[in-house]
Design a protein around this motif. Structure first.
Motif, PDB file in Angstrom:
ATOM      1  N   UNK A 180       0.828  -1.202   0.000  1.00 46.38           N
ATOM      2  CA  UNK A 180       0.000   0.000   0.000  1.00 46.38           C
ATOM      3  C   UNK A 180       0.867   1.257   0.000  1.00 46.38           C
ATOM      4  N   UNK A 181       1.893   1.261   0.831  1.00 41.41           N
ATOM      5  CA  UNK A 181       2.765   2.437   0.886  1.00 41.41           C
ATOM      6  C   UNK A 181       3.565   2.599  -0.405  1.00 41.41           C
ATOM      7  N   UNK A 182       3.959   1.485  -1.005  1.00 39.29           N
ATOM      8  CA  UNK A 182       4.739   1.548  -2.242  1.00 39.29           C
ATOM      9  C   UNK A 182       3.947   2.254  -3.352  1.00 39.29           C
ATOM     10  N   UNK A 183       2.666   1.900  -3.478  1.00 34.79           N
ATOM     11  CA  UNK A 183       1.868   2.494  -4.561  1.00 34.79           C
ATOM     12  C   UNK A 183       1.236   3.821  -4.148  1.00 34.79           C
ATOM     13  N   UNK A 184       1.195   4.091  -2.853  1.00 29.73           N
ATOM     14  CA  UNK A 184       0.873   5.419  -2.346  1.00 29.73           C
ATOM     15  C   UNK A 184      -0.362   6.061  -2.937  1.00 29.73           C
ATOM     16  N   UNK A 185      -0.180   7.264  -3.494  1.00 30.68           N
ATOM     17  CA  UNK A 185      -1.343   8.019  -3.959  1.00 30.68           C
ATOM     18  C   UNK A 185      -1.926   7.500  -5.265  1.00 30.68           C
ATOM     19  N   UNK A 186      -1.355   6.429  -5.809  1.00 30.71           N
ATOM     20  CA  UNK A 186      -1.994   5.765  -6.958  1.00 30.71           C
ATOM     21  C   UNK A 186      -3.182   4.912  -6.483  1.00 30.71           C
ATOM     22  N   UNK A 187      -3.237   4.655  -5.175  1.00 27.87           N
ATOM     23  CA  UNK A 187      -4.279   3.801  -4.600  1.00 27.87           C
ATOM     24  C   UNK A 187      -5.503   4.649  -4.262  1.00 27.87           C
ATOM     25  N   UNK A 188      -6.623   4.335  -4.901  1.00 32.90           N
ATOM     26  CA  UNK A 188      -7.873   5.029  -4.606  1.00 32.90           C
ATOM     27  C   UNK A 188      -8.784   4.203  -3.711  1.00 32.90           C
ATOM     28  N   UNK A 189      -8.748   2.878  -3.887  1.00 32.21           N
ATOM     29  CA  UNK A 189      -9.659   1.973  -3.202  1.00 32.21           C
ATOM     30  C   UNK A 189      -8.876   0.797  -2.625  1.00 32.21           C
ATOM     31  N   UNK A 190      -9.394   0.215  -1.544  1.00 34.26           N
ATOM     32  CA  UNK A 190      -8.735  -0.918  -0.890  1.00 34.26           C
ATOM     33  C   UNK A 190      -9.786  -1.967  -0.538  1.00 34.26           C
ATOM     34  N   UNK A 191      -9.475  -3.215  -0.802  1.00 34.05           N
ATOM     35  CA  UNK A 191     -10.329  -4.307  -0.350  1.00 34.05           C
ATOM     36  C   UNK A 191      -9.793  -4.890   0.943  1.00 34.05           C
ATOM     37  N   UNK A 192     -10.641  -4.882   1.968  1.00 33.18           N
ATOM     38  CA  UNK A 192     -10.306  -5.447   3.278  1.00 33.18           C
ATOM     39  C   UNK A 192     -10.785  -6.891   3.294  1.00 33.18           C
ATOM     40  N   UNK A 193      -9.868  -7.780   3.058  1.00 33.31           N
ATOM     41  CA  UNK A 193     -10.173  -9.214   2.965  1.00 33.31           C
ATOM     42  C   UNK A 193      -9.093  -9.959   3.723  1.00 33.31           C
ATOM     43  N   UNK A 194      -9.464 -10.653   4.790  1.00 35.32           N
ATOM     44  CA  UNK A 194      -8.470 -11.320   5.616  1.00 35.32           C
ATOM     45  C   UNK A 194      -8.085 -12.674   5.016  1.00 35.32           C
ATOM     46  N   UNK A 195      -7.043 -13.256   5.584  1.00 33.18           N
ATOM     47  CA  UNK A 195      -6.418 -14.481   5.070  1.00 33.18           C
ATOM     48  C   UNK A 195      -6.349 -15.492   6.205  1.00 33.18           C
ATOM     49  N   UNK A 196      -6.885 -16.692   5.964  1.00 32.37           N
ATOM     50  CA  UNK A 196      -6.966 -17.674   7.042  1.00 32.37           C
ATOM     51  C   UNK A 196      -6.540 -19.054   6.536  1.00 32.37           C
ATOM     52  N   UNK A 197      -5.763 -19.748   7.366  1.00 30.75           N
ATOM     53  CA  UNK A 197      -5.484 -21.166   7.147  1.00 30.75           C
ATOM     54  C   UNK A 197      -6.297 -21.930   8.183  1.00 30.75           C
TER      55      UNK A 197
END
Length: 285
Positions: A180-197
């Motif tokens: 997220x920080x790498x792409x910075x202001x190119x990011x307009x939207x984020x999907x909050x999706x967790x990861x589970x084993x």
């Protein structure tokens, strides 16, 4: 200010079973005030019902979805003006491409061609005040000719913004917060999706005893999509970073909820986000 809403793909079966208006009512009852529309045919009738349900239940449509092509013609290369108009009608400032078609991922040339087609559509949307975004899966972090697929797309289509999906970032081998920080202001939207084993379910073992080993084998080797706070990702750090880089909207998404009801799944994510201190982002001003 960054807001947190829900992604319609999680509720695709509910939209089909219950209809648009009832699904919006239940989303609002959980507490969400923002939604990204996906997997709902964007016919004139559906767009009108979405607009009415949004107004009735106080759930803003902050983004819609479109591919490069589609059988019904609601697509960026077939009818970019129609895609833009649907977004404007719903009050959405963003349209997102969920993924390019499978033919685009053959090599660098096919990827660049798909990106050029997206880039050609972006100004049509921009003329109506709508921003075009690209959503990643894990495959966009593969390399082609030494360059990450996602970077190749962004270099070829400079008008595209990003919708970064943190589950797929992690499954692609990268750290979500760093990315997220790498792409910075190119990011307009984020999907909050967790990861589970997770261990195979009781239902999977029932099938195993009945002679079908498939579900157990799949569970043993395949990670799950998880409710926010029910997996292993540092979701509080993800949300804080999304706010820091100026993302406009985050959307809770879960591609599969397994034995859990979809509304219960997004309600659990809502509860965890509130407990993490993000209640203000879930409530639109």
């Amino acid at each position: 200010m960054t807001s947190i809403g829900v992604q319609g793909y999680t509720l695709r079966n509910r939209f089909a079973e219950l209809g648009i208006t009832e699904t919006f009512r239940r989303v609002a009852a959980i507490g969400y005030r923002s939604i990204e529309i996906s997997a709902v045919p964007m016919t004139a009738e559906n767009v009108a019902e979405i607009a009415a349900a949004s107004a009735e239940h106080g759930v803003a449509v902050d983004a819609t979805s479109a591919g490069l092509t589609a059988p019904d013609g609601h697509a960026l290369t077939q009818d970019p003006e129609g895609v833009a108009q649907a977004a404007v009608t719903l009050g959405a400032e963003f349209v997102r491409i969920g993924m390019f078609g499978p033919e685009a991922y053959e090599n660098a040339d096919t990827l660049r061609e798909a990106a050029r087609r997206a880039e050609a559509a972006a100004p049509v949307l921009a003329d109506r005040g709508v921003t075009l975004c690209f959503h990643n899966h894990a495959i966009e972090f593969a390399r082609v000719d030494g360059t990450r697929v996602l970077d190749l797309i962004l270099e070829t289509a400079p008008s595209l913004r990003l919708e970064l999906d943190v589950h797929w970032i992690f499954r692609g081998g990268l750290d979500p917060v760093t990315t997220l920080r790498h792409y910075g202001d190119r990011v307009a939207l984020v999907h909050l999706k967790d990861y589970r084993v997770a261990l195979p379910s009781a239902q999977a073992y029932e099938k195993l005893r009945a002679g079908d080993p498939g579900p157990v084998r799949e569970a043993l080797f395949t990670p799950q999509f998880a409710e926010v706070g029910e997996g292993s990702l540092a979701m509080a750090d993800v949300v804080r970073t999304a706010v820091e880089i100026g993302a406009a909207h985050c959307f809770v998404e879960q591609d599969a909820t397994y034995e859990r009801d979809e509304f219960d799944a997004v309600a659990l994510s809502y509860r965890h986000l509130t407990e993490l201190g993000f209640g203000d982002l879930l409530t639109r001003a």
